[in-house]
Each structure stands twice: as structure tokens, then as C-alpha cells.
Design a protein around this motif. Structure first.
Motif, PDB file in Angstrom:
ATOM      1  N   ALA A 237       2.299   1.740  -3.388  1.00  0.00           N
ATOM      2  CA  ALA A 237       1.275   2.291  -4.283  1.00  0.00           C
ATOM      3  C   ALA A 237       1.074   3.780  -4.033  1.00  0.00           C
ATOM      4  O   ALA A 237       0.939   4.575  -4.974  1.00  0.00           O
ATOM      5  CB  ALA A 237      -0.036   1.535  -4.091  1.00  0.00           C
ATOM      6  N   ASP A 238       1.071   4.178  -2.762  1.00  0.00           N
ATOM      7  CA  ASP A 238       0.900   5.599  -2.432  1.00  0.00           C
ATOM      8  C   ASP A 238       2.004   6.446  -3.043  1.00  0.00           C
ATOM      9  O   ASP A 238       1.756   7.494  -3.658  1.00  0.00           O
ATOM     10  CB  ASP A 238       0.898   5.788  -0.912  1.00  0.00           C
ATOM     11  CG  ASP A 238      -0.327   5.191  -0.241  1.00  0.00           C
ATOM     12  OD1 ASP A 238      -1.330   4.987  -0.947  1.00  0.00           O
ATOM     13  OD2 ASP A 238      -0.264   4.939   0.975  1.00  0.00           O
TER      14      ASP A 238
ATOM     15  N   GLY B 208       0.817  -1.211   0.000  1.00  0.00           N
ATOM     16  CA  GLY B 208       0.000   0.000   0.000  1.00  0.00           C
ATOM     17  C   GLY B 208       0.846   1.254   0.000  1.00  0.00           C
ATOM     18  O   GLY B 208       0.534   2.230  -0.702  1.00  0.00           O
TER      19      GLY B 208
ATOM     20  N   ILE C 169      -2.353  -4.027  -7.119  1.00  0.00           N
ATOM     21  CA  ILE C 169      -2.747  -2.699  -6.652  1.00  0.00           C
ATOM     22  C   ILE C 169      -4.076  -2.388  -7.331  1.00  0.00           C
ATOM     23  O   ILE C 169      -4.132  -2.128  -8.539  1.00  0.00           O
ATOM     24  CB  ILE C 169      -1.676  -1.656  -7.011  1.00  0.00           C
ATOM     25  CG1 ILE C 169      -0.349  -2.012  -6.330  1.00  0.00           C
ATOM     26  CG2 ILE C 169      -2.130  -0.253  -6.619  1.00  0.00           C
ATOM     27  CD1 ILE C 169       0.832  -1.183  -6.801  1.00  0.00           C
TER      28      ILE C 169
ATOM     29  N   ASP D  17      -6.096  -0.052  -7.620  1.00  0.00           N
ATOM     30  CA  ASP D  17      -6.287   1.201  -8.367  1.00  0.00           C
ATOM     31  C   ASP D  17      -5.846   1.092  -9.825  1.00  0.00           C
ATOM     32  O   ASP D  17      -6.292   1.869 -10.675  1.00  0.00           O
ATOM     33  CB  ASP D  17      -5.509   2.337  -7.713  1.00  0.00           C
ATOM     34  CG  ASP D  17      -5.922   2.581  -6.283  1.00  0.00           C
ATOM     35  OD1 ASP D  17      -5.751   1.661  -5.457  1.00  0.00           O
ATOM     36  OD2 ASP D  17      -6.390   3.694  -5.988  1.00  0.00           O
TER      37      ASP D  17
ATOM     38  N   GLN E 195       1.002   8.940  -6.313  1.00  0.00           N
ATOM     39  CA  GLN E 195       0.757  10.351  -5.985  1.00  0.00           C
ATOM     40  C   GLN E 195       1.260  11.229  -7.131  1.00  0.00           C
ATOM     41  O   GLN E 195       2.219  10.900  -7.817  1.00  0.00           O
ATOM     42  CB  GLN E 195       1.397  10.719  -4.634  1.00  0.00           C
ATOM     43  CG  GLN E 195       2.897  10.761  -4.601  1.00  0.00           C
ATOM     44  CD  GLN E 195       3.460  12.113  -5.021  1.00  0.00           C
ATOM     45  OE1 GLN E 195       2.764  13.122  -4.995  1.00  0.00           O
ATOM     46  NE2 GLN E 195       4.712  12.119  -5.429  1.00  0.00           N
TER      47      GLN E 195
ATOM     48  N   ARG F 288      -4.835   2.324   1.279  1.00  0.00           N
ATOM     49  CA  ARG F 288      -4.158   3.493   0.735  1.00  0.00           C
ATOM     50  C   ARG F 288      -4.237   4.625   1.746  1.00  0.00           C
ATOM     51  O   ARG F 288      -5.227   4.799   2.441  1.00  0.00           O
ATOM     52  CB  ARG F 288      -4.822   3.924  -0.578  1.00  0.00           C
ATOM     53  CG  ARG F 288      -4.734   2.890  -1.701  1.00  0.00           C
ATOM     54  CD  ARG F 288      -3.317   2.760  -2.231  1.00  0.00           C
ATOM     55  NE  ARG F 288      -2.758   4.069  -2.566  1.00  0.00           N
ATOM     56  CZ  ARG F 288      -3.086   4.763  -3.665  1.00  0.00           C
ATOM     57  NH1 ARG F 288      -3.938   4.257  -4.538  1.00  0.00           N
ATOM     58  NH2 ARG F 288      -2.551   5.948  -3.891  1.00  0.00           N
ATOM     59  N   ALA F 289      -3.169   5.400   1.835  1.00  0.00           N
ATOM     60  CA  ALA F 289      -3.096   6.489   2.801  1.00  0.00           C
ATOM     61  C   ALA F 289      -4.081   7.600   2.453  1.00  0.00           C
ATOM     62  O   ALA F 289      -4.286   7.924   1.288  1.00  0.00           O
ATOM     63  CB  ALA F 289      -1.682   7.057   2.846  1.00  0.00           C
ATOM     64  N   GLN F 290      -4.681   8.163   3.478  1.00  0.00           N
ATOM     65  CA  GLN F 290      -5.512   9.352   3.320  1.00  0.00           C
ATOM     66  C   GLN F 290      -4.641  10.570   3.629  1.00  0.00           C
ATOM     67  O   GLN F 290      -4.238  10.785   4.763  1.00  0.00           O
ATOM     68  CB  GLN F 290      -6.726   9.296   4.264  1.00  0.00           C
ATOM     69  CG  GLN F 290      -7.649   8.112   4.005  1.00  0.00           C
ATOM     70  CD  GLN F 290      -8.277   8.180   2.624  1.00  0.00           C
ATOM     71  OE1 GLN F 290      -8.765   9.225   2.213  1.00  0.00           O
ATOM     72  NE2 GLN F 290      -8.263   7.057   1.919  1.00  0.00           N
ATOM     73  N   LYS F 291      -4.307  11.342   2.588  1.00  0.00           N
ATOM     74  CA  LYS F 291      -3.372  12.436   2.779  1.00  0.00           C
ATOM     75  C   LYS F 291      -4.050  13.649   3.407  1.00  0.00           C
ATOM     76  O   LYS F 291      -5.179  13.988   3.070  1.00  0.00           O
ATOM     77  CB  LYS F 291      -2.748  12.828   1.428  1.00  0.00           C
ATOM     78  CG  LYS F 291      -1.927  11.715   0.811  1.00  0.00           C
ATOM     79  CD  LYS F 291      -1.206  12.191  -0.422  1.00  0.00           C
ATOM     80  CE  LYS F 291      -0.131  13.185  -0.040  1.00  0.00           C
ATOM     81  NZ  LYS F 291       0.695  13.561  -1.198  1.00  0.00           N
TER      82      LYS F 291
END
Length: 789
Positions: free
Chosen positions: A613-614, A610, A694, A696, A618, A776-779
Motif C-alpha cells: 500500500a505504501d 502495508g 487497504i 485508505d 505514495q 502504513r509507514a511514516q515517511k
């Protein structure tokens, strides 16, 4: 490697002499021809021409061009190795009177090399010259024609040319014989048969948009940055001129911009003859460009203009598509950057006053390059130039062919950097993995060992401490262009000592493996001993008791994890520190030339799919997709080459066609699509299929035309269900490996527990499984590290 050794290996015995045109007046002056009229009693049909030159040549027989190769004889370390070409020419000959004419120009031999205030001219010689033999089996060993002092010479319509300069061509100039020729001192043992695919033209690129600027000049946009030249037709009066300038980008105001070319004039000038429709494309130069700005002086009308890319690699051997248009374009940008920079040697860029065979760029990109093109012979040829340029103490040059070996005054010590010199073993290793070629390993192994011993000698021990000053023995570029974040709150970067030590470990480990493959067990044991010492010393010097690496940056952790340098009892802590480096950089990449290819594979290796992928997906700077979003059609040298507002970064080192960061495409194929050669059964004899899913990117589809046939892999995701379809070539076998979180696995309709490896026979296979989609990270909306100036 000396010329005698080269010649002995090559085999052909030359009768001809190397002759120079007495019409030539030196570097930067008009190009010259050497010519000879000769008579043939008959044309047997098997006539061949062997030909080479000092400088660049183009040959004509009875007014017709010989071959379609560009920039012949190519670019090598000319003082040791000079390529020659062989052409079948019977269809150009006639019974009776014939004439051969060889055009000669400065080329890499003597036009400007290097940059700025210290350009080098006449690098490998000051005299252009040609050598040629026309032969037929019917006449036995005696050639029909050879170059000698009886040939004539004169000036050409090419009034000036240079690799960086461009070309001036006067179509109104009528070539005529004005002088003779002279035999020059030349050892034919330097001549080697051309070792790789020739430089050829690719399909032309049409104009997608054009406009006239405030000064009345027309700017043409071909829609794609490439390496090559324009071709145009024009009508008008004799003496009218067409001037062409080149650029990769437009500036913030949408204006033509090529300040980043530095001292490379990169221009063409064509003077019309006034005889009907005239056609022109340059003969002895190339440029890196997307835009051409045309200025017409006098009465002339441009009919059409196209961009003509050229490359040594003309066929694309891999593809990758996904749900992301940005990712797909990134892959295509890498293909175009390889094409533009694989013109005889793997160069850094095709546009500015550089265009050099940087070893560091090539070694990080080699794995990707061999997927995208059939580059085996290309790399074999180039690594021989690297060996020719290797210094006596084992130091490998920063660039090859190396102008500074010939003229070192302004560039002392331009060799010996870890990460760059490692091309000496990495290139053969990657060729071995892709082709199963052990011959290249045997050939280059002595040079590899000299390199490892050199790096050890920098500090006489397992911890390598390179000097900081340029030109110092063992100077290192470190992780070149590693982002350091905002000046107000900079991010950590790897120290040269850590990166050099890591690379000594990587090199000694791989060269030991190579020694075992070719049957040199004693050598392998010595190198394994070096690797063991370096590994232990690295842990003592650069890993704290808590598991933190000394420089605490992304490159340190990525390389250390990928190459197993972190002790087992420190790994969990080191993983946490590694992840913290990503968080500190606001989820963005924090690696340079040597760290970037390792970053995503290292994150996947520690189970952080994850996070990988981030970082990859990005779209801000620094990151792979930012440049695509900004309109890039090739890979940039710098992450921040164009700012978000369209302003240009410092032009003193800012190329928009630099393949190094495109090395991520190796991960897209090997990691995401999930196929790679088995190191224990190389050349894709056994293919390992191990996808990194991934969601996405779903659906993902990729292929590679390997030496054993086409490999295909594709997967789709629906919720937590994955369908993975692969195709194993008829001449290969496959192995399926899935991560531990995969469950409910079915291979061709039969259940499999997922343990170990699953053999796959040649043909198509369908695999289904369930997995846990990566989080996935929430920015956050704001980040002081990313936004502070």
C-alpha cells in the motif's frame, strides 16, 4: 507459417486478381483509386463484397462509403497474412449502372516504419493494390464483379499520407481517370478473413479550452490524450489552407510541445475547395494527441473541431473506484492508453515515429487488457503475426508485425529478448485464463516450445547470459527503464543474466503446464525437467548463503518470490532483504517493465500488505500516482516523463501514452477488489474471491463483464470491520478465500471459520469479518537517496 498454410486454413477460393493503379507514382506521392463501372440486371438483397488491399483502402459504391471500419484492411505480417473484409452491400447497389471506387494509400505497407536516422520505407512492398469480389448467392459461385486489368485508375485529393506523417488533402482536386490498372503477382493464399473487431471511431471529444499563441495559431485542448484524429468543418475561399499539428503535452511554459514525436511529422493539411461548409477528417492516418494547433493560411474560418478517438476495442469491460481520486484516474488512464494503443495491434505508443507492436509491452499488460476489454480475438489475431515473424531458431521478434524481418540492414538481430519474446506463451496463457480457450494453446504450443529451446540455447544451459550489444543473439532488454535512483548514489538494478534466467524458468514452467492441458505429457515432462534445472541453477548462482539475491534489487525479489524461486530455508531472510530494497528507495517503486507487474503481488504474497500500500499510494516519482497528480490522462512511458517543476524529460524516448505500467490495474481488480479466474477451471467458470483490504482505499467497488456474465465485488472498512459484497454470474461458481488474520467471519449470515475455501453459488453474497488494519509507514521528511541530484 507460410502463406499456403494460411490460405488452406482460410478456405475461400479467390477468383479476383490483385490490381495496382498505374496512376500511382510510389511511396509519399498522391493516393490513387481503382474503379469500375458495371451493370446489374437486378439487386437480389444478399450481395456481399469481399475486399482487401496492399496499403490502406476505403471503398465506395455509387458514391457511398462501404462500411464504417477504419484503416482497412488492417495491419498484419503482410508477406504471410493479409486480412480481407466482407460487407453486405445490397443497399448501395441499384439495378442498372453502378460504379465501385477503391481509394488506396501507403499505410503500414510502405510509409515510414521505424525511427530516427534509419527509417524503413516500402517495408512490405512498394506497390499499393486492391483485390475485390462482388458476389450474390443467386448467381452461384460466379462473382458478379472482380478486380482485373480492365479497371481504371487515377489520383485522389489525398495528396500525401503516412502513418507517422499524417495527411495532405486538397478538396479542390477533382479526381479523374488518368490510367489503367495492372495485375500484380500475388498469392491469394495470403488472404485471411479479418480475425478481430475492426477499428472504429469512439465518441468525439469536445474542446475544453482554446487559446491563440504569439504567432496567431490556435491551440485546442480536448482534455484527454487519445489515439485518433481531429474532425473539423471550415468555410472560406478556394485555396485557403488549414494546417493541424498534434501534441500530447504542454511544456513548462504552457506552450504547445511535440518534440517527443521525433521524426513523425504527425500533421494534417487541408486545402479548401471554397464550396460552402466543408467537412474533413483524415482517411489514412492517426495520431496520438491531446492538443491540436491550427494554422490558417488565406481566408477561412474554422467552425468546429473535435478529437475523434479510434480503437479496435470500443467497449470497456471493467471498472474500479475507491476513496482515492488519483487511483480512480489511474485506472481510467489505463483504459485510455489501451484504447489508443489497441489499433489493429498492441502498440507501444500512438504518437511518435514508432507505434510498433512491442512484444514486451503486450506480455506484461495482457492480463490487464483482457479485463478492460473483450480482447480475445484481438490477441488471437496478433499472436498469429508474432508466429509469422518468429525466426527459424525460435527467436521471437521485439515487435510484430516486424519491419526488420523484411529489411534488417539497420536493425540486425531485432529479436530474441527474454521478457519480450515471452509474449509467445503469455498472450495465449492469459487468453486461456480469461476465456477457457484451449484451441489457442494448441495452435501456439509449437512456437512456445521453440522459444523455450531458443532461450536455453543462448548460453547452452540453465543460466542465461545474454550479450550486452544490441543485435547480439539473445540480447535482452532486461528490466527496461528500471529506476536506478540518483546518480550520486545509485540503487541496485537487476542484471540481464538474472532476469533472463528467471524468465526461462517462468516460460518453461508455464509451457509445461500448457502442454499438459492439451494432452502432451511427454513434452510437459521435458519442459518440467528444464524448469527444475533452471530453478536449481538460479539458487546456486543468484542466492547467497544468507538469503540475499545477487543484484539485491526490487525486481529480483519480486519475480523470485512471485514465481517460487527462493528455497524455503532462505525465504525469511530474503523477505528482509526485499523489504530493505523498498526502504532504500524511500518507499518508492524500483522496478521497470518486467518487474512492475510483479512488485505489489509479490509484497502481498509475503504478507507485506502495508508495504504494498505504501509503494502504491505514495505520490512522488517514481510512482504510479505521481503522473496522475501531474495531470496525466494516459499512462506514461517513464516514471519521470515530466519533472515536478513541469520541465520535460529528454524527448528522445518519452511517450505520454504507453500502457505498460498500467498493468497494475490487474492487481487492483484481482488483488484489491479480489476476483480472478481459477487456473484449474478457467474462463471464470470458477471465480476466486480473495480481497486485499487497504483501509485508505475504502470504499472499493469493481466489476468485470466476463464471458460468463458480470462479476462484482466491493468492500468497505469501518475500524477493523469489513463488509465484502460479491456477485457470482449465473454461469459460474465462486470460491471465497480470506487471509489468516481475518476473524469473526460471516458468509450470508452464517459463521465460517475461514479455513480453506468457501463455495459461493451464483448470485449475490455478503461477507463480513474483522481484520487487523495494516500499518502504513511514516515517511521521514528528507531522504538523501531520493533528493540527491
Amino acid at each position: 507459417m507460410n502463406a499456403s498454410a494460411v490460405g488452406a486454413a482460410n478456405g475461400h477460393t479467390w477468383v479476383a486478381n490483385m490490381v495496382r493503379p498505374l496512376s500511382d507514382k510510389g511511396v509519399g506521392t498522391p493516393a490513387s483509386f481503382v474503379a469500375k463501372s458495371f451493370t446489374l440486371d437486378r439487386v437480389g438483397g444478399d450481395e456481399t463484397l469481399r475486399i482487401s488491399a496492399l496499403g490502406l483502402y476505403r471503398c465506395f459504391i455509387n458514391g457511398k462509403r462501404v462500411g464504417k471500419d477504419e484503416l482497412t484492411p488492417g495491419w498484419t505480417s503482410y508477406d504471410v497474412r493479409l486480412s480481407y473484409q466482407t460487407y453486405a452491400v445490397a443497399d448501395l447497389l441499384v439495378s442498372g449502372e453502378n460504379r465501385i471506387e477503391i481509394w488506396l494509400a501507403d499505410g503500414w505497407l510502405r510509409s515510414q516504419m521505424m525511427w530516427g536516422k534509419a527509417p524503413i520505407f516500402n517495408t512490405w512492398g512498394s506497390e499499393i493494390a486492391a483485390i475485390a469480389e462482388l458476389s450474390s448467392a443467386a448467381t452461384g459461385t460466379a462473382p458478379l464483379l472482380v478486380t482485373d486489368a480492365s479497371w481504371e485508375s487515377g489520383e485522389l485529393p489525398v495528396r500525401k499520407s503516412g502513418i507517422y506523417f499524417g495527411e495532405i488533402f486538397d478538396a479542390g482536386f477533382a479526381p479523374k481517370v488518368t490510367a489503367g490498372t495492372a495485375i500484380i503477382d500475388f498469392d491469394p493464399a495470403r488472404l485471411v478473413a479479418h480475425e478481430t473487431t475492426p477499428v472504429r471511431e469512439l465518441a468525439p471529444l469536445q474542446v475544453v479550452k482554446s487559446w491563440t499563441d504569439a504567432e496567431g495559431r490556435t491551440v485546442y485542448d480536448f482534455g484527454q490524450n487519445s489515439g485518433g484524429y481531429v474532425a473539423f468543418n471550415v468555410t472560406g475561399e478556394a485555396g485557403a489552407k488549414v494546417a493541424v499539428e498534434h501534441a500530447e503535452v504542454l511544456n513548462q511554459d504552457g506552450a504547445f510541445y511535440n518534440v517527443n514525436f521525433r521524426t513523425a511529422e504527425a500533421r494534417l493539411e487541408y486545402t479548401l475547395s471554397g464550396k460552402g461548409t466543408e467537412h474533413y477528417r483524415p482517411h489514412f492516418t492517426f495520431q496520438g494527441f491531446r492538443y491540436a494547433r491550427v494554422t490558417i493560411t488565406g481566408k477561412a474560418t474554422l467552425g468546429s473541431i473535435v478529437s475523434v478517438p479510434i480503437s479496435s476495442v470500443t467497449e470497456v469491460k471493467a471498472s474500479f473506484t475507491s476513496a482515492s481520486q488519483l487511483v480512480d484516474r489511474l485506472f481510467l488512464n489505463t483504459v485510455w492508453s489501451q484504447r489508443a494503443n489497441f489499433i489493429e495491434v498492441p502498440t507501444d505508443c500512438p504518437q511518435r515515429d514508432e507505434r510498433l507492436g512491442w512484444t514486451g509491452d503486450a506480455q506484461v499488460f495482457a492480463g490487464t487488457a483482457l479485463y478492460l476489454a473483450d480482447a480475445q480475438s484481438f490477441f488471437q489475431k496478433w499472436i498469429r503475426d508474432v508466429m509469422a515473424d518468429q525466426r527459424a531458431d525460435g527467436a521471437v521478434p521485439h515487435v510484430s508485425p516486424d519491419p526488420t524481418r523484411m529489411q534488417s540492414k539497420d536493425y540486425p538481430g531485432f529479436f530474441g529478448s527474454t521478457g519480450w519474446g515471452d509474449a509467445i506463451w503469455m498472450i495465449p496463457w492469459q487468453v486461456y485464463l480469461h476465456y477457457g480457450n484451449t484451441a489457442i494453446l494448441r495452435e501456439v504450443l509449437p512456437a512456445m516450445v521453440k522459444w523455450v529451446d531458443f532461450v536455453w540455447s543462448i548460453s547452452e544451459g540453465p543460466i542465461v547470459s545474454p550479450p550486452r550489444e544490441w543485435g547480439g543473439r539473445g540480447f535482452s532488454f532486461g528490466d527496461w527503464l528500471q529506476p536506478s535512483g540518483p546518480s550520486a548514489k545509485p540503487l541496485p538494478t537487476i542484471g540481464d543474466d538474472a532476469s533472463a534466467t528467471i524468465y526461462l524458468f517462468i516460460a518453461s514452467t508455464h509451457v509445461a503446464r500448457i502442454a499438459r492441458i492439451v494432452g502432451q505429457a511427454d513434452l510437459a515432462e521435458r519442459l518440467e525437467g528444464i524448469a527444475a534445472q533452471v530453478k536449481a541453477a538460479f539458487a546456486d548462482e543468484f542466492i547467497t548463503a544468507s538469503g540475499r539475491l545477487a543484484y539485491d534489487d526490487q525486481t529480483s525479489y519480486a519475480l523470485a518470490f512471485l514465481h517460487d524461486l527462493i528455497p524455503a530455508d532462505k525465504q525469511e531472510a530474503a523477505k528482509r532483504y526485499f523489504k530493505a530494497t523498498i526502504k532504500r528507495s524511500d518507499g518508492r517503486i524500483g522496478t521497470g517493465f518486467i518487474g512492475t507487474p510483479a512488485l505489489l503481488p509479490a509484497l502481498v504474497k509475503i504478507g507485506e500488505v502495508g508495504l504494498a500500500a505504501d509503494v502504491f499510494l505514495q505520490e512522488e516519482v517514481p510512482g504510479w500516482l505521481y503522473q496522475v497528480k501531474m495531470g496525466a490522462t494516459t499512462i506514461w512511458e517513464r516514471w519521470d516523463a515530466i519533472q515536478a517543476d513541469g520541465s520535460i524529460y529528454n524527448p528522445q524516448m518519452n511517450s505520454y501514452n504507453h500502457y505498460a505500467y498500467g498493468a497494475v490495474c490487474q492487481w487492483l481488480l484481482e488483488g484489491v477488489a479480489g476476483f480472478r479466474p481459477d487456473e484449474t477451471d478457467p474462463g471464470f467458470a470458477t471465480i476466486i474471491f480473495e480481497p486485499t483490504v487497504i483501509a485508505d482505499l475504502s470504499p472499493v467497488k469493481a466489476h468485470h463483464d466476463s464471458p460468463r456474465g458480470t462479476i462484482r465485488a466491493e468492500w468497505t472498512v469501518s475500524g477493523d470491520a469489513v463488509t465484502y459484497s460479491v456477485e457470482v454470474p449465473a454461469a459460474s461458481s465462486g470460491v471465497l478465500r480470506l487471509s489468516a488474520d481475518c476473524r469473526n467471519i460471516s458468509v450470508d449470515g452464517s459463521a465460517w471459520d475461514g479455513h480453506g475455501d468457501k463455495a459461493l453459488t451464483p448470485g449475490k453474497h455478503s461477507i463480513t469479518f474483522n481484520f487487523t488494519p495494516v500499518l502504513r509507514a511514516q515517511k521521514s521528511e528528507h531522504s538523501i537517496n531520493a533528493r540527491t541530484p
